[in-house]
Motif scaffolding. Structure first.
Motif, PDB file in Angstrom:
ATOM      1  N   ASN A   1       0.831  -1.194   0.000  1.00  0.00           N
ATOM      2  CA  ASN A   1       0.000   0.000   0.000  1.00  0.00           C
ATOM      3  C   ASN A   1       0.874   1.255   0.000  1.00  0.00           C
TER       4      ASN A   1
ATOM      5  N   LEU B   1      -0.392   4.358  -0.083  1.00  0.00           N
ATOM      6  CA  LEU B   1      -1.242   5.488   0.296  1.00  0.00           C
ATOM      7  C   LEU B   1      -0.506   6.595   1.060  1.00  0.00           C
TER       8      LEU B   1
ATOM      9  N   TYR C   1      -3.021   2.168  -3.855  1.00  0.00           N
ATOM     10  CA  TYR C   1      -3.180   3.364  -3.018  1.00  0.00           C
ATOM     11  C   TYR C   1      -4.457   3.270  -2.193  1.00  0.00           C
ATOM     12  N   ASP C   2      -5.253   2.223  -2.448  1.00  0.00           N
ATOM     13  CA  ASP C   2      -6.561   2.126  -1.804  1.00  0.00           C
ATOM     14  C   ASP C   2      -6.881   0.692  -1.394  1.00  0.00           C
TER      15      ASP C   2
ATOM     16  N   GLU D   1      -9.971   0.480   0.552  1.00  0.00           N
ATOM     17  CA  GLU D   1     -11.289   0.772   1.120  1.00  0.00           C
ATOM     18  C   GLU D   1     -12.388   0.826   0.073  1.00  0.00           C
TER      19      GLU D   1
ATOM     20  N   LYS E   1     -12.240   3.114  -2.310  1.00  0.00           N
ATOM     21  CA  LYS E   1     -12.311   4.553  -2.592  1.00  0.00           C
ATOM     22  C   LYS E   1     -11.130   4.967  -3.474  1.00  0.00           C
ATOM     23  N   GLY E   2     -11.056   4.348  -4.637  1.00  0.00           N
ATOM     24  CA  GLY E   2      -9.918   4.567  -5.518  1.00  0.00           C
ATOM     25  C   GLY E   2      -9.700   6.012  -5.904  1.00  0.00           C
TER      26      GLY E   2
ATOM     27  N   ASN F   1      -8.413   8.071  -2.879  1.00  0.00           N
ATOM     28  CA  ASN F   1      -7.113   7.749  -2.279  1.00  0.00           C
ATOM     29  C   ASN F   1      -5.938   7.764  -3.234  1.00  0.00           C
ATOM     30  N   GLU F   2      -6.157   7.563  -4.523  1.00  0.00           N
ATOM     31  CA  GLU F   2      -5.021   7.537  -5.445  1.00  0.00           C
ATOM     32  C   GLU F   2      -4.504   8.957  -5.683  1.00  0.00           C
TER      33      GLU F   2
ATOM     34  N   SER G   1      -9.718   1.276  -7.037  1.00  0.00           N
ATOM     35  CA  SER G   1     -10.041   0.679  -5.752  1.00  0.00           C
ATOM     36  C   SER G   1      -9.378  -0.676  -5.623  1.00  0.00           C
TER      37      SER G   1
END
Length: 459
Positions: free
Chosen positions: A68, A70, A105-106, A108, A110-111, A114-115, A150
């Motif tokens: 990850n 993120l 990057y995600d 959850e 919620k692409g 968060n990306e 996502s």
């Protein structure tokens, strides 16, 4: 060398070699588990186990390593993050695993949120990771996805346009090792990026050019008619854009052709008629699936475990459908016939013909070293005869005939053992065969039978 008249005395006594009903656990195929990490933390998530203490499953060759990014979605990767990623790869490499690596990057769903908001950040992350990816090319089998969407699954992303995905695909291709495959989430993405309706052909396959290294994965496998958005409603013949998602039948046919040369795998989800045993096996064959998530979806996997195998014949009759599927994901080589005779050219050489069939769902996608081995019973003398064949092109269902000429000039014993060795130099492993022949040593030499000569007929 052989004396005149040896043809009346020479005998080949084959050893019994029926197929065994078990998983072979060969490299580059089979079931896998997911191992999750965060780029700025040196512990497995969510367990909190330090990287070097993580124990990969000993019964699985493949590991999906998810990292990850993120914490760095608005900045470059730090030296600490790069060092942690290097330690992750070192750890799984020490355990001789082939890694399927997914950068995300995600986690959850919620692409878009968060990306990175600028594609330049993703491109720079790929560039920063390049030295590590290249240095571990022998262990990173597949890079799954283009970092976006996502769960890193290339949906719910701001970067799904043709222009953006083409840029990301080209950058990742240039930043990864020459042997590493890159997997795209949908067949339509493959067609869109490479601007063609035609899958790979024999001439471009394994050539190293960009499209020859791009494969597929499907984490919605057999979930519905469209595999939860993987396929669409347009017939291939009616398609007007490379990025169109075709109907299921046409997409499966496209994968059947493309995945002759590049791997395919993923997750089965959503228990439904599409993943009942009979249609599931037919789909796995059509998609040429070589790797599957062993922990998801439990409802689908449990259905297979409760069901008996539907394979013809008695070999798998008492095995579950899950055991049959697990044993046939990827490649599975079975020797069907071994013949040895005099070459017929008065040189005293022996001609060996082996007929072998890949009974798995997919090719192996790798060129293994194949050798005929002639040895004494005590292994004090061993002769090796390389076989000219390309195992990456051993297609499921097709019988391959291997021919070897065995020079006997140095032979001075009355009895030798004929064997076969299939070896992968990349993973440094002997390839297991589906037959019950014994593999008595660490080199994985399968004893096929005995070469016997009458006394007094050797010099």
């Amino acid at each position: 060398m052989l004396r005149k008249g040896i043809d009346k005395k020479f005998k080949f006594l084959p050893l019994p070699g029926t197929e065994k009903a078990e998983t072979l656990n060969n490299p580059y195929c089979g079931m896998y588990r997911i191992y999750r990490f965060i780029a700025d933390c040196d512990q497995l998530q969510p367990d909190g186990i330090p990287i070097e203490k993580v124990l990969p499953d000993t019964n699985q060759q493949l590991c999906l390593v998810e990292i990850n990014l993120l914490p760095y979605n608005e900045e470059f990767l730090s030296e600490e993050a790069l060092n942690i990623i290097k330690r992750i790869f070192e750890h799984f490499s020490k355990h001789k695993k082939q890694m399927i690596v997914r950068f995300v990057y995600d986690l959850e769903g919620k692409g878009v949120l968060n990306e990175p908001k600028d594609i330049a950040v993703i491109l720079e992350h790929m560039h920063q990771l390049s030295p590590i990816l290249i240095s571990f090319t022998d262990f990173i089998y597949i890079l799954q996805g283009l970092f976006i969407g996502s769960w890193g699954e290339m949906h719910s992303s701001r970067y799904l346009s043709e222009r953006n995905m083409t840029r990301l695909a080209k950058q990742l291709y240039e930043c990864s090792g020459e042997k590493t495959y890159i997997a795209l989430r949908c067949p339509s993405f493959w067609r869109m990026i490479f601007q063609t309706y035609q899958p790979l052909d024999s001439d471009t396959a394994f050539s190293g050019i960009q499209k020859a290294r791009f494969s597929l994965y499907n984490d919605g496998m057999m979930a519905s008619e469209a595999d939860f958005g993987t396929y669409g409603s347009i017939r291939a013949l009616d398609s007007k854009a490379y990025g169109d998602k075709w109907v299921r039948e046409d997409e499966l046919e496209f994968q059947y052709k493309l995945n002759r040369y590049v791997p395919n795998g993923g997750e089965v989800i959503n228990e439904c008629p599409y993943n009942d045993v009979l249609p599931a096996i037919e789909t796995l064959k059509k998609m040429r699936v070589s790797y599957l998530h062993s922990e998801y979806d439990e409802k689908v996997l449990d259905k297979w475990k409760r069901s008996l195998s539907v394979s013809e014949g008695t070999l798998w009759k008492k095995k579950s459908a899950y055991e049959f599927i697990e044993a046939h994901i990827g490649y599975r080589f079975r020797i069907e016939e071994v013949n040895v005779s005099l070459a017929g050219d008065k040189t005293g050489c022996l001609k060996t013909i082996l007929k072998i069939r890949n009974v798995g769902f997919a090719p192996c996608y790798h060129r293994f070293e194949v050798k005929l081995i002639v040895r004494t019973a005590s292994y004090t003398t061993v002769y090796e005869y390389p076989v000219d064949t390309d195992t990456s092109r051993w297609i499921p269902g097709e019988k391959v005939e291997l021919t070897g000429i065995l020079s006997t000039e140095e032979w001075n014993q009355n009895t030798y053992v004929l064997g076969l060795s299939v070896y992968d130099p990349r993973s440094e492993q002997a390839i297991k065969l589906a037959n019950t022949f014994s593999a008595p040593d660490h080199r994985g030499i399968y004893s096929l039978g005995n070469l016997c000569f009458g006394k007094g007929n050797r010099s």
